[in-house]
Design a protein around this motif. Structure first.
Motif, PDB file in Angstrom:
ATOM      1  N   VAL A 142     -17.917  -4.485  -2.202  1.00 50.27           N
ATOM      2  CA  VAL A 142     -16.644  -5.164  -2.013  1.00 50.27           C
ATOM      3  C   VAL A 142     -16.283  -5.996  -3.239  1.00 50.27           C
ATOM      4  O   VAL A 142     -15.112  -6.311  -3.477  1.00 50.27           O
ATOM      5  CB  VAL A 142     -16.704  -6.047  -0.742  1.00 50.27           C
ATOM      6  N   LYS A 143     -17.308  -6.315  -4.043  1.00 50.02           N
ATOM      7  CA  LYS A 143     -17.030  -7.046  -5.285  1.00 50.02           C
ATOM      8  C   LYS A 143     -16.170  -6.217  -6.232  1.00 50.02           C
ATOM      9  O   LYS A 143     -15.360  -6.763  -6.991  1.00 50.02           O
ATOM     10  CB  LYS A 143     -18.343  -7.441  -5.963  1.00 50.02           C
ATOM     11  N   GLU A 144     -16.344  -4.889  -6.223  1.00 49.32           N
ATOM     12  CA  GLU A 144     -15.506  -4.023  -7.055  1.00 49.32           C
ATOM     13  C   GLU A 144     -14.047  -4.107  -6.627  1.00 49.32           C
ATOM     14  O   GLU A 144     -13.139  -4.133  -7.462  1.00 49.32           O
ATOM     15  CB  GLU A 144     -16.002  -2.583  -6.961  1.00 49.32           C
ATOM     16  N   VAL A 145     -13.820  -4.133  -5.319  1.00 45.75           N
ATOM     17  CA  VAL A 145     -12.450  -4.268  -4.823  1.00 45.75           C
ATOM     18  C   VAL A 145     -11.876  -5.615  -5.224  1.00 45.75           C
ATOM     19  O   VAL A 145     -10.707  -5.724  -5.603  1.00 45.75           O
ATOM     20  CB  VAL A 145     -12.409  -4.100  -3.286  1.00 45.75           C
ATOM     21  N   TRP A 146     -12.697  -6.647  -5.141  1.00 41.06           N
ATOM     22  CA  TRP A 146     -12.242  -7.980  -5.532  1.00 41.06           C
ATOM     23  C   TRP A 146     -11.880  -8.017  -7.018  1.00 41.06           C
ATOM     24  O   TRP A 146     -10.887  -8.647  -7.415  1.00 41.06           O
ATOM     25  CB  TRP A 146     -13.328  -9.008  -5.226  1.00 41.06           C
ATOM     26  N   ASP A 147     -12.682  -7.348  -7.830  1.00 38.71           N
ATOM     27  CA  ASP A 147     -12.368  -7.293  -9.263  1.00 38.71           C
ATOM     28  C   ASP A 147     -11.036  -6.589  -9.507  1.00 38.71           C
ATOM     29  O   ASP A 147     -10.251  -7.000 -10.374  1.00 38.71           O
ATOM     30  CB  ASP A 147     -13.489  -6.560 -10.010  1.00 38.71           C
ATOM     31  N   LEU A 148     -10.773  -5.522  -8.741  1.00 41.14           N
ATOM     32  CA  LEU A 148      -9.491  -4.824  -8.867  1.00 41.14           C
ATOM     33  C   LEU A 148      -8.336  -5.714  -8.430  1.00 41.14           C
ATOM     34  O   LEU A 148      -7.258  -5.701  -9.032  1.00 41.14           O
ATOM     35  CB  LEU A 148      -9.505  -3.546  -8.028  1.00 41.14           C
ATOM     36  N   ALA A 149      -8.571  -6.504  -7.377  1.00 45.41           N
ATOM     37  CA  ALA A 149      -7.517  -7.368  -6.843  1.00 45.41           C
ATOM     38  C   ALA A 149      -7.234  -8.566  -7.738  1.00 45.41           C
ATOM     39  O   ALA A 149      -6.159  -9.176  -7.639  1.00 45.41           O
ATOM     40  CB  ALA A 149      -7.885  -7.842  -5.444  1.00 45.41           C
ATOM     41  N   THR A 150      -8.177  -8.923  -8.586  1.00 42.21           N
ATOM     42  CA  THR A 150      -7.992 -10.085  -9.454  1.00 42.21           C
ATOM     43  C   THR A 150      -7.645  -9.696 -10.889  1.00 42.21           C
ATOM     44  O   THR A 150      -7.670 -10.578 -11.772  1.00 42.21           O
ATOM     45  CB  THR A 150      -9.266 -10.956  -9.442  1.00 42.21           C
ATOM     46  N   GLU A 151      -7.353  -8.435 -11.125  1.00 42.74           N
ATOM     47  CA  GLU A 151      -6.872  -8.045 -12.451  1.00 42.74           C
ATOM     48  C   GLU A 151      -5.454  -8.570 -12.671  1.00 42.74           C
ATOM     49  O   GLU A 151      -4.692  -8.742 -11.709  1.00 42.74           O
ATOM     50  CB  GLU A 151      -6.903  -6.527 -12.597  1.00 42.74           C
ATOM     51  N   PRO A 152      -5.070  -8.840 -13.934  1.00 38.81           N
ATOM     52  CA  PRO A 152      -3.770  -9.459 -14.201  1.00 38.81           C
ATOM     53  C   PRO A 152      -2.584  -8.710 -13.610  1.00 38.81           C
ATOM     54  O   PRO A 152      -1.637  -9.340 -13.097  1.00 38.81           O
ATOM     55  CB  PRO A 152      -3.706  -9.470 -15.739  1.00 38.81           C
ATOM     56  N   ALA A 153      -2.596  -7.378 -13.643  1.00 35.46           N
ATOM     57  CA  ALA A 153      -1.446  -6.616 -13.162  1.00 35.46           C
ATOM     58  C   ALA A 153      -1.222  -6.840 -11.669  1.00 35.46           C
ATOM     59  O   ALA A 153      -0.085  -7.097 -11.231  1.00 35.46           O
ATOM     60  CB  ALA A 153      -1.662  -5.115 -13.440  1.00 35.46           C
ATOM     61  N   PHE A 154      -2.299  -6.779 -10.876  1.00 37.97           N
ATOM     62  CA  PHE A 154      -2.115  -6.967  -9.436  1.00 37.97           C
ATOM     63  C   PHE A 154      -1.870  -8.433  -9.091  1.00 37.97           C
ATOM     64  O   PHE A 154      -1.129  -8.731  -8.150  1.00 37.97           O
ATOM     65  CB  PHE A 154      -3.333  -6.456  -8.664  1.00 37.97           C
ATOM     66  N   LEU A 155      -2.462  -9.347  -9.820  1.00 35.25           N
ATOM     67  CA  LEU A 155      -2.181 -10.762  -9.585  1.00 35.25           C
ATOM     68  C   LEU A 155      -0.705 -11.064  -9.839  1.00 35.25           C
ATOM     69  O   LEU A 155      -0.094 -11.847  -9.102  1.00 35.25           O
ATOM     70  CB  LEU A 155      -3.064 -11.633 -10.481  1.00 35.25           C
ATOM     71  N   LEU A 156      -0.143 -10.433 -10.868  1.00 35.36           N
ATOM     72  CA  LEU A 156       1.288 -10.607 -11.136  1.00 35.36           C
ATOM     73  C   LEU A 156       2.120 -10.051  -9.988  1.00 35.36           C
ATOM     74  O   LEU A 156       3.082 -10.688  -9.541  1.00 35.36           O
ATOM     75  CB  LEU A 156       1.653  -9.914 -12.444  1.00 35.36           C
ATOM     76  N   TYR A 157       1.738  -8.862  -9.496  1.00 37.55           N
ATOM     77  CA  TYR A 157       2.461  -8.276  -8.367  1.00 37.55           C
ATOM     78  C   TYR A 157       2.364  -9.178  -7.138  1.00 37.55           C
ATOM     79  O   TYR A 157       3.370  -9.442  -6.463  1.00 37.55           O
ATOM     80  CB  TYR A 157       1.895  -6.891  -8.050  1.00 37.55           C
TER      81      TYR A 157
END
Length: 276
Positions: free
Chosen positions: A77-92
């Motif tokens: 689940v840490k991999e999913v968290w890393d994807l969710a905290t990338e700049p592009a998705f954080l901006l979205y």
């Protein structure tokens, strides 16, 4: 109600095994099955254009299934968290939260009872985040059941809180939309906006299109547009029988003749709400 709960559990599980860009558009199949069962069990007449809408949904769904990207292999689940905290998705996510806050604070009090897009906008924006959280939670549970306990990570519980918050908000404003406006107007608009934003969120977070070529992407979009066309046609003609509008359609015609806006008119006017 039991079958509805089972269906939602199955839909939740689907996100753990397939990309959201595939699972979400296939929700149109429930519309086809509902229309078919209503025709068989409730003896509701399915107009020829409704049949055509069902066929379009099937064709579009088949196209998406055949060209959908493979599921991304995730081991924690840490991999999913890393994807969710990338700049592009954080901006979205920041843009979505800002848009929802603006709609709730400014537009809902003034235009919620008269403009259908206000409530649906809140539902769709929040829904795109809820699907991403549901998918993350589904992956966490899948890994847990396979022997790799993900409940020990705080990220899993963070996704659970996001799921709870988003689902409650989404259901609240969807119920308001259905209570205020005609279901035949709310359902297709909500499906289009919710599915489009979910696909966008999935593409940004899980980078689904990075594993596909342009031809596959264009084919998927064509399949999605086909589903949208079928859904719109099915909802638009569900009150028609043998080419003649039903009672509700004739009532709508009378309303139109009285110089009222047909498409966006609420079931209860703002004046009646204030008086009550």
């Amino acid at each position: 109600m039991i079958t509805m709960v089972v269906g939602e559990i199955a839909n939740f599980a689907a996100y753990a095994f397939a990309p959201a860009i595939l699972v979400t558009p296939l929700g149109a199949l429930s519309i086809i099955i509902s229309a078919a069962l209503a025709h068989i069990i409730l003896r509701e007449k399915l107009h020829i254009f409704g049949v055509l809408g069902c066929i379009l949904c099937v064709v579009g769904s088949t196209t998406i299934v055949l060209h959908a990207p493979p599921e991304r292999e995730i081991e924690s689940v840490k991999e999913v968290w890393d994807l969710a905290t990338e700049p592009a998705f954080l901006l979205y996510a920041a843009l979505v939260i800002a848009a929802v806050f603006t709609l709730v604070v400014h537009f809902v009090p003034q235009y919620g009872q008269t403009h259908v897009m206000v409530y649906i906008g809140v539902c769709s924006l929040v829904g795109s985040l809820s699907v991403m959280s549901v998918k993350a939670l589904g992956i966490a549970l899948k890994l847990t059941f396979s022997g790799m306990n993900q409940l020990i990570y705080p990220q899993t519980w963070a996704f659970i809180m996001v799921v709870g918050t988003c689902v409650i908000t989404q259901m609240n404003y969807l119920n308001k939309a259905l209570d205020t406006f005609n279901t035949a107007v709310v359902s297709p608009i909500y499906y289009v906006m919710f599915t489009s934003l979910t696909i966008l969120a999935s593409v940004i977070m899980f980078k689904d299109w990075d594993r596909q070529n342009p031809t596959q992407i264009v084919t998927e979009m064509c399949g999605f547009v086909t589903i949208l066309g079928g859904t719109f046609l099915l909802h638009r003609t569900k009150d028609m029988v043998d080419g003649s509008p039903s009672l509700s359609s004739r009532h709508s015609k009378l309303t139109e003749d009285d110089n009222f806006d047909l498409e966006g008119i609420p079931l209860r006017t703002a004046e009646s709400l204030r008086s009550s």
